[in-house]
Design a protein around this motif. Structure first.
Motif, PDB file in Angstrom:
ATOM      1  N   GLY A 188       0.805  -1.213   0.000  1.00 16.37           N
ATOM      2  CA  GLY A 188       0.000   0.000   0.000  1.00 16.37           C
ATOM      3  C   GLY A 188       0.838   1.262   0.000  1.00 16.37           C
ATOM      4  O   GLY A 188       2.063   1.235  -0.151  1.00 16.37           O
ATOM      5  N   ASP A 189       0.151   2.392   0.183  1.00 16.20           N
ATOM      6  CA  ASP A 189       0.771   3.708   0.079  1.00 16.20           C
ATOM      7  C   ASP A 189       1.196   4.197   1.460  1.00 16.20           C
ATOM      8  O   ASP A 189       0.371   4.610   2.272  1.00 16.20           O
ATOM      9  CB  ASP A 189      -0.226   4.692  -0.542  1.00 16.20           C
ATOM     10  CG  ASP A 189       0.382   6.054  -0.803  1.00 16.20           C
ATOM     11  OD1 ASP A 189       1.553   6.262  -0.436  1.00 16.20           O
ATOM     12  OD2 ASP A 189      -0.312   6.907  -1.377  1.00 16.20           O
ATOM     13  N   HIS A 190       2.495   4.169   1.714  1.00 22.64           N
ATOM     14  CA  HIS A 190       3.037   4.621   2.996  1.00 22.64           C
ATOM     15  C   HIS A 190       4.165   5.618   2.786  1.00 22.64           C
ATOM     16  O   HIS A 190       5.054   5.740   3.631  1.00 22.64           O
ATOM     17  CB  HIS A 190       3.519   3.422   3.817  1.00 22.64           C
ATOM     18  CG  HIS A 190       2.428   2.484   4.200  1.00 22.64           C
ATOM     19  ND1 HIS A 190       1.596   2.690   5.271  1.00 22.64           N
ATOM     20  CD2 HIS A 190       1.988   1.340   3.604  1.00 22.64           C
ATOM     21  CE1 HIS A 190       0.717   1.705   5.361  1.00 22.64           C
ATOM     22  NE2 HIS A 190       0.924   0.875   4.353  1.00 22.64           N
ATOM     23  N   ARG A 191       4.100   6.337   1.691  1.00 23.34           N
ATOM     24  CA  ARG A 191       5.216   7.242   1.375  1.00 23.34           C
ATOM     25  C   ARG A 191       5.331   8.381   2.383  1.00 23.34           C
ATOM     26  O   ARG A 191       6.414   8.926   2.587  1.00 23.34           O
ATOM     27  CB  ARG A 191       5.058   7.796  -0.047  1.00 23.34           C
ATOM     28  CG  ARG A 191       3.811   8.594  -0.265  1.00 23.34           C
ATOM     29  CD  ARG A 191       3.600   8.900  -1.740  1.00 23.34           C
ATOM     30  NE  ARG A 191       2.217   8.651  -2.100  1.00 23.34           N
ATOM     31  CZ  ARG A 191       1.533   9.377  -2.981  1.00 23.34           C
ATOM     32  NH1 ARG A 191       2.131  10.355  -3.607  1.00 23.34           N
ATOM     33  NH2 ARG A 191       0.290   9.086  -3.253  1.00 23.34           N
ATOM     34  N   ALA A 192       4.215   8.775   3.036  1.00 25.00           N
ATOM     35  CA  ALA A 192       4.250   9.899   3.970  1.00 25.00           C
ATOM     36  C   ALA A 192       4.366   9.470   5.419  1.00 25.00           C
ATOM     37  O   ALA A 192       4.408  10.314   6.311  1.00 25.00           O
ATOM     38  CB  ALA A 192       2.994  10.754   3.804  1.00 25.00           C
ATOM     39  N   ASP A 193       4.440   8.177   5.685  1.00 23.63           N
ATOM     40  CA  ASP A 193       4.484   7.693   7.065  1.00 23.63           C
ATOM     41  C   ASP A 193       5.814   8.030   7.736  1.00 23.63           C
ATOM     42  O   ASP A 193       6.873   7.580   7.264  1.00 23.63           O
ATOM     43  CB  ASP A 193       4.310   6.170   7.108  1.00 23.63           C
ATOM     44  CG  ASP A 193       2.923   5.709   6.737  1.00 23.63           C
ATOM     45  OD1 ASP A 193       2.132   6.546   6.253  1.00 23.63           O
ATOM     46  OD2 ASP A 193       2.634   4.517   6.927  1.00 23.63           O
ATOM     47  N   PRO A 194       5.809   8.752   8.854  1.00 20.55           N
ATOM     48  CA  PRO A 194       7.066   8.910   9.606  1.00 20.55           C
ATOM     49  C   PRO A 194       7.529   7.589  10.214  1.00 20.55           C
ATOM     50  O   PRO A 194       8.729   7.337  10.320  1.00 20.55           O
ATOM     51  CB  PRO A 194       6.710   9.931  10.694  1.00 20.55           C
ATOM     52  CG  PRO A 194       5.478  10.610  10.206  1.00 20.55           C
ATOM     53  CD  PRO A 194       4.728   9.580   9.418  1.00 20.55           C
ATOM     54  N   SER A 195       6.577   6.759  10.595  1.00 23.75           N
ATOM     55  CA  SER A 195       6.918   5.464  11.177  1.00 23.75           C
ATOM     56  C   SER A 195       7.241   4.459  10.082  1.00 23.75           C
ATOM     57  O   SER A 195       6.650   4.471   9.002  1.00 23.75           O
ATOM     58  CB  SER A 195       5.748   4.941  12.018  1.00 23.75           C
ATOM     59  OG  SER A 195       5.956   3.590  12.376  1.00 23.75           O
ATOM     60  N   GLY A 196       8.155   3.551  10.399  1.00 25.55           N
ATOM     61  CA  GLY A 196       8.497   2.493   9.467  1.00 25.55           C
ATOM     62  C   GLY A 196       7.787   1.188   9.746  1.00 25.55           C
ATOM     63  O   GLY A 196       8.159   0.158   9.170  1.00 25.55           O
ATOM     64  N   ARG A 197       6.777   1.206  10.622  1.00 24.01           N
ATOM     65  CA  ARG A 197       6.132  -0.043  11.033  1.00 24.01           C
ATOM     66  C   ARG A 197       5.549  -0.834   9.868  1.00 24.01           C
ATOM     67  O   ARG A 197       5.555  -2.069   9.890  1.00 24.01           O
ATOM     68  CB  ARG A 197       5.038   0.243  12.057  1.00 24.01           C
ATOM     69  CG  ARG A 197       5.548   0.573  13.447  1.00 24.01           C
ATOM     70  CD  ARG A 197       4.428   0.561  14.464  1.00 24.01           C
ATOM     71  NE  ARG A 197       3.397   1.545  14.156  1.00 24.01           N
ATOM     72  CZ  ARG A 197       3.401   2.786  14.602  1.00 24.01           C
ATOM     73  NH1 ARG A 197       4.388   3.214  15.378  1.00 24.01           N
ATOM     74  NH2 ARG A 197       2.429   3.629  14.286  1.00 24.01           N
ATOM     75  N   ALA A 198       5.043  -0.143   8.856  1.00 25.06           N
ATOM     76  CA  ALA A 198       4.416  -0.849   7.729  1.00 25.06           C
ATOM     77  C   ALA A 198       5.448  -1.520   6.826  1.00 25.06           C
ATOM     78  O   ALA A 198       5.094  -2.403   6.034  1.00 25.06           O
ATOM     79  CB  ALA A 198       3.564   0.120   6.913  1.00 25.06           C
ATOM     80  N   PHE A 199       6.702  -1.136   6.940  1.00 22.81           N
ATOM     81  CA  PHE A 199       7.747  -1.633   6.043  1.00 22.81           C
ATOM     82  C   PHE A 199       8.353  -2.913   6.635  1.00 22.81           C
ATOM     83  O   PHE A 199       9.391  -2.887   7.299  1.00 22.81           O
ATOM     84  CB  PHE A 199       8.802  -0.558   5.827  1.00 22.81           C
ATOM     85  CG  PHE A 199       8.290   0.637   5.064  1.00 22.81           C
ATOM     86  CD1 PHE A 199       8.391   0.692   3.687  1.00 22.81           C
ATOM     87  CD2 PHE A 199       7.682   1.692   5.735  1.00 22.81           C
ATOM     88  CE1 PHE A 199       7.913   1.785   2.979  1.00 22.81           C
ATOM     89  CE2 PHE A 199       7.202   2.789   5.043  1.00 22.81           C
ATOM     90  CZ  PHE A 199       7.309   2.833   3.658  1.00 22.81           C
ATOM     91  N   THR A 200       7.688  -4.012   6.385  1.00 25.13           N
ATOM     92  CA  THR A 200       8.049  -5.272   7.046  1.00 25.13           C
ATOM     93  C   THR A 200       8.977  -6.156   6.227  1.00 25.13           C
ATOM     94  O   THR A 200       9.536  -7.114   6.755  1.00 25.13           O
ATOM     95  CB  THR A 200       6.774  -6.059   7.379  1.00 25.13           C
ATOM     96  OG1 THR A 200       6.016  -6.269   6.173  1.00 25.13           O
ATOM     97  CG2 THR A 200       5.909  -5.303   8.390  1.00 25.13           C
ATOM     98  N   ALA A 201       9.148  -5.887   4.943  1.00 26.10           N
ATOM     99  CA  ALA A 201      10.038  -6.683   4.090  1.00 26.10           C
ATOM    100  C   ALA A 201      11.317  -5.898   3.837  1.00 26.10           C
ATOM    101  O   ALA A 201      11.296  -4.671   3.710  1.00 26.10           O
ATOM    102  CB  ALA A 201       9.364  -7.028   2.774  1.00 26.10           C
TER     103      ALA A 201
END
Length: 429
Positions: A188-201
């Protein structure tokens, strides 16, 4: 609802005006709403002087040395990449490469930010990138594209994240195989997330990103290091910025660009390890803004692949593997020198490192490496010579890397070896 602020860069690499306006842009489900600050640049503004601050040489999608995502590409995914710049400025722009794409690359959007820990970014530092004023862009097949300027103040040796979002399916991705740093992927779209939690790979390659350039103070004395896996940093500590390019940037204070590709050859193209030296030299060195010097350290694969194919475990990726003479390699070096001088660059020749004990070692490669190194030292063809061979050789056996500098394969230096190389080179610059 959490809101993260994105500042918008100027168009076409031109500086940013002070006036701003606020607006809202909805993101895909699950992503935070964005508060945008858009800056318009007066047409009368003076052009920005840009300088390359980080680079990676593009490669054909392939399995490479380590597992990566280049052949599968991306689909409705965000890719966050962390790089360390070797020059500071008050704005930046990125360089995207679709050099090996057979169709246009549809990029939905991109952001830059100051790096935090792992995939996190520093709160308040996220900036949305535009391309000719547009958030979404198509990078032509076999082409490249620079973004507009984004206001983000960076000091030299700061780490910056670049997050790319692909709403569609990219197909195989132009990439750089050996990043020796973690790259992160999220669904999905997480380009603006300050947190890296969604970046699991995670992967240890770079994708589409081939450069970061800075403006507002860029110097014109950049150094491009051109070569193979030794330049790329194989054997250095992953994630620690311990390549010889890193050590040189720290020691000299000059912008340093790493134009190494593991397995690269002076004389032949490789499906795995990039185009031959002369074919990629313009793109990877001469087209980098602000570069005044290039250091050539390449040839060990040209003479070593044929030796490796004689061993008990021939490598399928070590092809082509013709038996190459010193005269042929020297002709290859002369072409690189010619190209560098045609653009006013100083060309530094680096001697091949000791390789005894490695799978690249044999009677032929031993003789040719000695002949090539003697030519580099004595011919005067290069403007200066970095004698890495002598600096890193074992006192007990000059054909071997000194144990203190050996990463363990008797071919690639370790962190201490790369620091020693940087010390030799720094004295010439």
């Amino acid at each position: 609802m959490n809101r993260s602020r994105i500042d918008k860069g100027g168009v076409g690499g031109v500086g940013i005006g002070r006036g701003v306006r606020r607006g809202g842009v909805p993101l895909a489900a699950g992503a935070a709403a964005l508060a945008l600050l858009a800056g318009a640049q007066p047409s009368s503004a003076r052009p920005v002087a840009w300088g390359a601050a980080w680079a990676a040489s593009p490669q054909l999608p392939s399995t490479g040395f380590t597992p990566n995502w280049s052949q599968e590409g991306f689909s409705h995914q965000s890719v966050r990449q962390v790089v360390r710049v070797t020059e500071g400025g008050d704005r930046l722009r990125i360089r995207l490469s679709n050099a090996y794409g057979t169709s246009p690359l549809a990029l939905t959007g991109a952001t830059v930010a100051k790096a935090g820990q792992r995939a996190d970014v520093q709160p308040g530092s996220v900036r949305e990138l535009t391309f000719g004023g547009r958030k979404s862009v198509s990078v032509p097949a076999h082409g490249e594209l620079r973004s507009d300027a984004a206001r983000l103040g960076l000091e030299r040796l700061d780490s910056v994240t670049v997050t790319l979002y692909f709403a569609g399916t990219t197909g195989p991705a132009t990439f750089h195989a050996q990043g020796f740093a973690d790259t992160y992927r999220a669904e999905g779209d997480h380009r603006a997330d300050p947190s890296g939690r969604a970046f699991t790979a995670t992967s240890r390659s770079w994708y589409y990103l081939s450069g970061v350039e800075v403006g507002g103070g860029a110097r014109r004395d950049g150094v491009a290091l051109f070569g193979d896996s030794i330049t790329d940093g194989f054997g250095s500590t992953t994630g620690a910025n311990r390549r010889y390019s890193d050590a040189l940037a720290e020691r000299t204070g000059r912008p340093v660009l790493n134009a190494g590709i593991g397995g690269n050859l002076v004389l032949n193209d490789s499906a795995w390890y990039g185009e031959r030296s002369a074919a990629r030299f313009g793109r990877d060195v001469l087209d980098q803004p602000g570069v005044s010097t290039v250091v050539v350290l390449e040839g060990v694969n040209d003479i070593g692949f044929s030796e490796a194919q004689k061993g008990p475990k021939p490598q399928p990726t070590y092809k082509p593997a013709p038996v190459v003479s010193s005269a042929q390699l020297i002709d290859g070096y002369r072409e690189l020198i010619r190209q560098a001088h045609s653009r006013g660059l100083k060309a530094v020749g680096a001697t091949l490192l000791p390789l005894k004990g490695s799978d690249h070692w044999g009677e032929h490669s031993a003789r040719v490496s000695d002949e090539v190194n003697e030519w580099i030292r004595t011919s005067g063809a290069f403007d200066a010579v970095a004698d890495f061979d002598k600096a890193l050789a074992s006192k007990a056996d000059p054909d071997r890397l000194a144990p203190a500098y050996d990463s363990g394969d008797t071919l690639h230096p370790n962190d201490a070896g790369y620091r020693a190389m940087a010390e030799v080179l720094a004295k010439l610059l």
